[in-house]
Design a protein around this motif. Structure first.
Motif, PDB file in Angstrom:
ATOM      1  N   LYS A  59       0.823  -1.199   0.000  1.00 14.91           N
ATOM      2  CA  LYS A  59       0.000   0.000   0.000  1.00 14.91           C
ATOM      3  C   LYS A  59       0.863   1.257   0.000  1.00 14.91           C
ATOM      4  N   VAL A  60       0.338   2.283  -0.664  1.00 15.36           N
ATOM      5  CA  VAL A  60       0.927   3.613  -0.561  1.00 15.36           C
ATOM      6  C   VAL A  60       0.343   4.261   0.682  1.00 15.36           C
ATOM      7  N   LEU A  61       1.189   4.838   1.526  1.00 19.15           N
ATOM      8  CA  LEU A  61       0.739   5.399   2.797  1.00 19.15           C
ATOM      9  C   LEU A  61       0.342   6.858   2.633  1.00 19.15           C
ATOM     10  N   ASN A  62      -0.944   7.163   2.898  1.00 13.59           N
ATOM     11  CA  ASN A  62      -1.406   8.540   2.976  1.00 13.59           C
ATOM     12  C   ASN A  62      -1.427   8.925   4.454  1.00 13.59           C
ATOM     13  N   LEU A  63      -0.517   9.825   4.847  1.00 12.90           N
ATOM     14  CA  LEU A  63      -0.309  10.099   6.268  1.00 12.90           C
ATOM     15  C   LEU A  63      -0.627  11.551   6.609  1.00 12.90           C
ATOM     16  N   SER A  64      -1.094  11.720   7.838  1.00 15.64           N
ATOM     17  CA  SER A  64      -1.291  13.059   8.405  1.00 15.64           C
ATOM     18  C   SER A  64      -1.233  12.927   9.913  1.00 15.64           C
ATOM     19  N   PRO A  65      -1.047  14.033  10.623  1.00 13.76           N
ATOM     20  CA  PRO A  65      -0.997  13.937  12.090  1.00 13.76           C
ATOM     21  C   PRO A  65      -2.296  13.439  12.691  1.00 13.76           C
ATOM     22  N   GLU A  66      -3.410  13.609  11.981  1.00 13.77           N
ATOM     23  CA  GLU A  66      -4.701  13.286  12.558  1.00 13.77           C
ATOM     24  C   GLU A  66      -5.056  11.809  12.435  1.00 13.77           C
ATOM     25  N   TRP A  67      -4.549  11.106  11.431  1.00 11.76           N
ATOM     26  CA  TRP A  67      -4.988   9.739  11.257  1.00 11.76           C
ATOM     27  C   TRP A  67      -3.938   8.905  10.533  1.00 11.76           C
ATOM     28  N   SER A  68      -4.008   7.619  10.761  1.00 13.72           N
ATOM     29  CA  SER A  68      -3.127   6.656  10.104  1.00 13.72           C
ATOM     30  C   SER A  68      -3.893   5.357   9.970  1.00 13.72           C
ATOM     31  N   LYS A  69      -3.895   4.773   8.805  1.00 14.57           N
ATOM     32  CA  LYS A  69      -4.699   3.589   8.526  1.00 14.57           C
ATOM     33  C   LYS A  69      -3.867   2.311   8.480  1.00 14.57           C
ATOM     34  N   THR A  70      -2.489   2.430   8.473  1.00 19.25           N
ATOM     35  CA  THR A  70      -1.643   1.243   8.323  1.00 19.25           C
ATOM     36  C   THR A  70      -0.883   0.993   9.623  1.00 19.25           C
ATOM     37  N   PRO A  71      -1.136  -0.152  10.296  1.00 19.98           N
ATOM     38  CA  PRO A  71      -0.423  -0.453  11.540  1.00 19.98           C
ATOM     39  C   PRO A  71       1.096  -0.546  11.302  1.00 19.98           C
ATOM     40  N   GLY A  72       1.860  -0.020  12.255  1.00 16.92           N
ATOM     41  CA  GLY A  72       3.319  -0.063  12.151  1.00 16.92           C
ATOM     42  C   GLY A  72       3.913   1.123  11.438  1.00 16.92           C
ATOM     43  N   PHE A  73       3.057   1.978  10.824  1.00 19.50           N
ATOM     44  CA  PHE A  73       3.538   3.151  10.097  1.00 19.50           C
ATOM     45  C   PHE A  73       2.704   4.357  10.532  1.00 19.50           C
ATOM     46  N   THR A  74       3.333   5.384  11.084  1.00 16.22           N
ATOM     47  CA  THR A  74       2.623   6.567  11.544  1.00 16.22           C
ATOM     48  C   THR A  74       3.288   7.826  10.994  1.00 16.22           C
ATOM     49  N   TYR A  75       2.508   8.925  11.014  1.00 20.82           N
ATOM     50  CA  TYR A  75       3.026  10.205  10.525  1.00 20.82           C
ATOM     51  C   TYR A  75       4.155  10.670  11.448  1.00 20.82           C
ATOM     52  N   GLN A  84       5.985  19.565   6.320  1.00 18.93           N
ATOM     53  CA  GLN A  84       6.734  18.341   6.649  1.00 18.93           C
ATOM     54  C   GLN A  84       5.878  17.115   6.414  1.00 18.93           C
ATOM     55  N   CYS A  85       6.503  16.137   5.745  1.00 12.49           N
ATOM     56  CA  CYS A  85       5.853  14.861   5.440  1.00 12.49           C
ATOM     57  C   CYS A  85       6.825  13.755   5.802  1.00 12.49           C
ATOM     58  N   GLY A  86       6.553  13.011   6.911  1.00 11.55           N
ATOM     59  CA  GLY A  86       7.469  11.964   7.354  1.00 11.55           C
ATOM     60  C   GLY A  86       6.738  10.744   7.833  1.00 11.55           C
ATOM     61  N   VAL A  87       7.530   9.656   8.067  1.00 10.74           N
ATOM     62  CA  VAL A  87       6.953   8.406   8.502  1.00 10.74           C
ATOM     63  C   VAL A  87       7.844   7.784   9.568  1.00 10.74           C
ATOM     64  N   THR A  88       7.188   7.168  10.553  1.00 14.97           N
ATOM     65  CA  THR A  88       7.897   6.363  11.556  1.00 14.97           C
ATOM     66  C   THR A  88       7.621   4.896  11.266  1.00 14.97           C
ATOM     67  N   ILE A  89       8.691   4.132  11.069  1.00 13.09           N
ATOM     68  CA  ILE A  89       8.577   2.685  10.844  1.00 13.09           C
ATOM     69  C   ILE A  89       8.950   2.009  12.153  1.00 13.09           C
ATOM     70  N   GLU A  90       8.018   1.291  12.749  1.00 13.13           N
ATOM     71  CA  GLU A  90       8.251   0.688  14.058  1.00 13.13           C
ATOM     72  C   GLU A  90       9.273  -0.444  13.983  1.00 13.13           C
ATOM     73  N   ARG A  91       9.171  -1.297  12.984  1.00  4.79           N
ATOM     74  CA  ARG A  91      10.103  -2.418  12.830  1.00  4.79           C
ATOM     75  C   ARG A  91      10.425  -2.582  11.346  1.00  4.79           C
ATOM     76  N   VAL A  92      11.697  -2.302  11.034  1.00 11.35           N
ATOM     77  CA  VAL A  92      12.128  -2.404   9.641  1.00 11.35           C
ATOM     78  C   VAL A  92      12.277  -3.877   9.269  1.00 11.35           C
ATOM     79  N   LYS A  93      11.782  -4.228   8.084  1.00 11.39           N
ATOM     80  CA  LYS A  93      11.895  -5.583   7.564  1.00 11.39           C
ATOM     81  C   LYS A  93      12.951  -5.634   6.468  1.00 11.39           C
TER      82      LYS A  93
END
Length: 480
Positions: A59-75, A84-93
């Motif tokens: 999936k392509v991640l559409n991110l914003s501070p208000e919401w996130s639809k993909t577990p493990g990936f947050t704005y 600013q447009c960034g992503v936090t990856i909890e566990r890199v594969k």
């Protein structure tokens, strides 16, 4: 004025360029599998949307501070209003390895930036390949140019290589590290690291462990570097060594003389003592030669027993010859009943003692010179006139008014000046008793001087009980 205009124009141009491009942090992210990371894209103005594509994610991640639809990936960032447009990856594969792309919607257009995400992959175990081959028994001859290659396959990023001999840096000639790309079936590019080492073998290299060690991003305290090892075996003639000395042997006892030598393969031993040859395992007279005993690491203990050690035995030189299929070497051995070898240098205490003694001697000499120059201490009394030539004269200082001749001596004899030299005249003495004491003092001093002079000329004098001088007896007349 023109300068101010130029500065303002440059600032405006810089802002325009900054607003027209996407900056990324970091440019390259090197991570291990399972690590957490933050990736950020920035723009100089407010953005409308933030879209991020990560390799290995469907999936392509559409991110914003208000919401996130993909577990493990947050704005990640300060907000869209801040550009600013960034992503936090909890566990890199491992599948996330590749380029992360961020797309920013700005005023009706879309701008993008890329970040290299490298997920480290631990390489395979190192492999040592011999380029120079040993003989059938696995041995190299002394002087052989030894060459080996180490390969560390399928690492991401490529591994570094270091060489060790017995856990110490090898310090030998090595080639440049070569990196070879090895694509896999799923188009994931891995790397193989290759390096060679070479040097000429010596007896010291025998039984040593050559180690190729890989160093990689995935190394941790709990996951140490990987390595491969090879034991080097060298064949060589018995190694020469300086003359050996054995101390602490007891006279009249059986003396055991032990010498350690290095050789590969096993040497044969032969002792020679003043022409007497004693082979290993044999006894000749009072001498017995034992078989060499292996100590490990190509070292052998060689023993000679001497029954009833005599003092003469300690003056002999014992010649030892060791021979194997690669050559022979002669050794010389001396023995002694002393408990330890003689010291070739002074210890600290002896050096300090010598320095102190020299300092004291110099001080005494300086004090004597000072006393003589100033007429102090023992140099302040009577002086002896040593001019004893036939024409010399010795006079009593004018302080003595009476000029008397010594009893039994003419004016040609030596006289002793018993007073200090002084320019001031001695006051006259009117007391008769005092004059008699001075006369007695002169006679005593004259008698002592005559005795000293006679002793200096080789004659023997004897003082009688009354304080006089008695001439020594003459030798008998042996002339015919």
């Amino acid at each position: 004025m023109s300068r101010i205009v130029f500065v303002l124009f440059a600032a405006i141009l810089t802002d325009a360029l900054t607003a027209g491009q996407v900056n990324v942090e970091p440019n390259t992210a090197l991570l291990n599998e399972g690590d957490r990371t933050e990736l950020l894209c920035r723009y100089g103005r407010t953005i409308n949307y933030c879209r991020i594509e990560i390799p290995g994610e469907q999936k392509v991640l559409n991110l914003s501070p208000e919401w996130s639809k993909t577990p493990g990936f947050t704005y990640y960032g300060a907000g869209l209003q801040a550009g600013q447009c960034g992503v936090t990856i909890e566990r890199v594969k491992a599948s996330n390895n590749g380029q992360v792309k961020c797309s920013l919607g700005v005023e009706g257009e879309e701008l993008s930036g890329t970040i290299d995400l490298v997920v480290a992959l631990r390489p395979q175990q190192p492999i040592i390949e011999l380029l120079s081959k040993p003989n059938r028994e696995g041995y190299f001859a002394e002087g052989t140019q030894f060459s080996a290659r180490c390969s560390v396959r399928d690492g991401r990023p490529p591994a570094n290589i270091s060489w060790y001999i017995d856990n110490m840096p090898a310090n030998k000639r090595t080639s440049q590290l070569e990196i070879i790309s090895t694509p896999t079936n799923d188009n994931v590019e891995l790397s193989t690291s290759v390096q060679e080492i070479q040097w000429h073998l010596s007896p010291e290299d025998s039984n040593r462990k050559l180690v190729c060690r890989s160093h990689h991003q995935t190394d941790r305290e709990t996951v140490p570097p990987q390595e491969a090892a090879y034991i080097i075996n060298v064949r060589y003639a018995p190694v020469h060594q300086p003359e050996a000395s054995v101390y602490g042997l007891y006279l009249d006892h059986t003396a055991i003389v032990n010498i350690t030598i290095r050789a590969s393969p096993l040497p044969r031993i032969e002792w020679t003592i003043e022409g007497l040859v004693v082979s290993q395992g044999r006894t000749e007279g009072r001498y017995s030669a034992y078989e060499p005993q292996y100590l490990g690491n190509d070292e052998y203990n060689v023993t000679l027993a001497i029954a009833g050690l005599t003092l003469e035995d300690t003056t002999k030189i014992y010649n030892l010859r060791a021979t194997n299929e690669l050559g022979l070497t002669d050794y010389q051995v001396r023995i002694s009943s002393s408990s330890k070898p003689p010291s070739n240098s002074l210890d600290v205490a002896a050096i300090v003692g010598i320095v102190v003694a020299v300092a004291v001697l110099v001080l005494v000499v300086l004090l004597l010179l000072f006393a003589r120059a100033t007429g102090r201490w023992c140099f302040g009394g009577a002086t002896l006139n040593t001019d004893i030539g036939p024409d010399s004269e010795a006079q009593i200082h004018p302080a003595f008014n009476d000029e008397e001749e010594l009893d039994g001596q003419d004016n040609g004899d030596e006289h002793i000046d018993t007073t200090q030299q002084s320019e001031e005249a001695t006051p006259p003495v009117t007391d008769k008793l005092e004059a008699q004491k001075k006369a007695d003092l002169k006679k005593t001093a004259a008698a002592t001087a005559a005795a000293v002079i006679a002793a200096g000329n080789g004659s023997q004098t004897h003082l009688n009980g009354a304080g006089g001088v008695e001439a020594p007896p003459k030798p008998p007349n042996t002339s015919v």
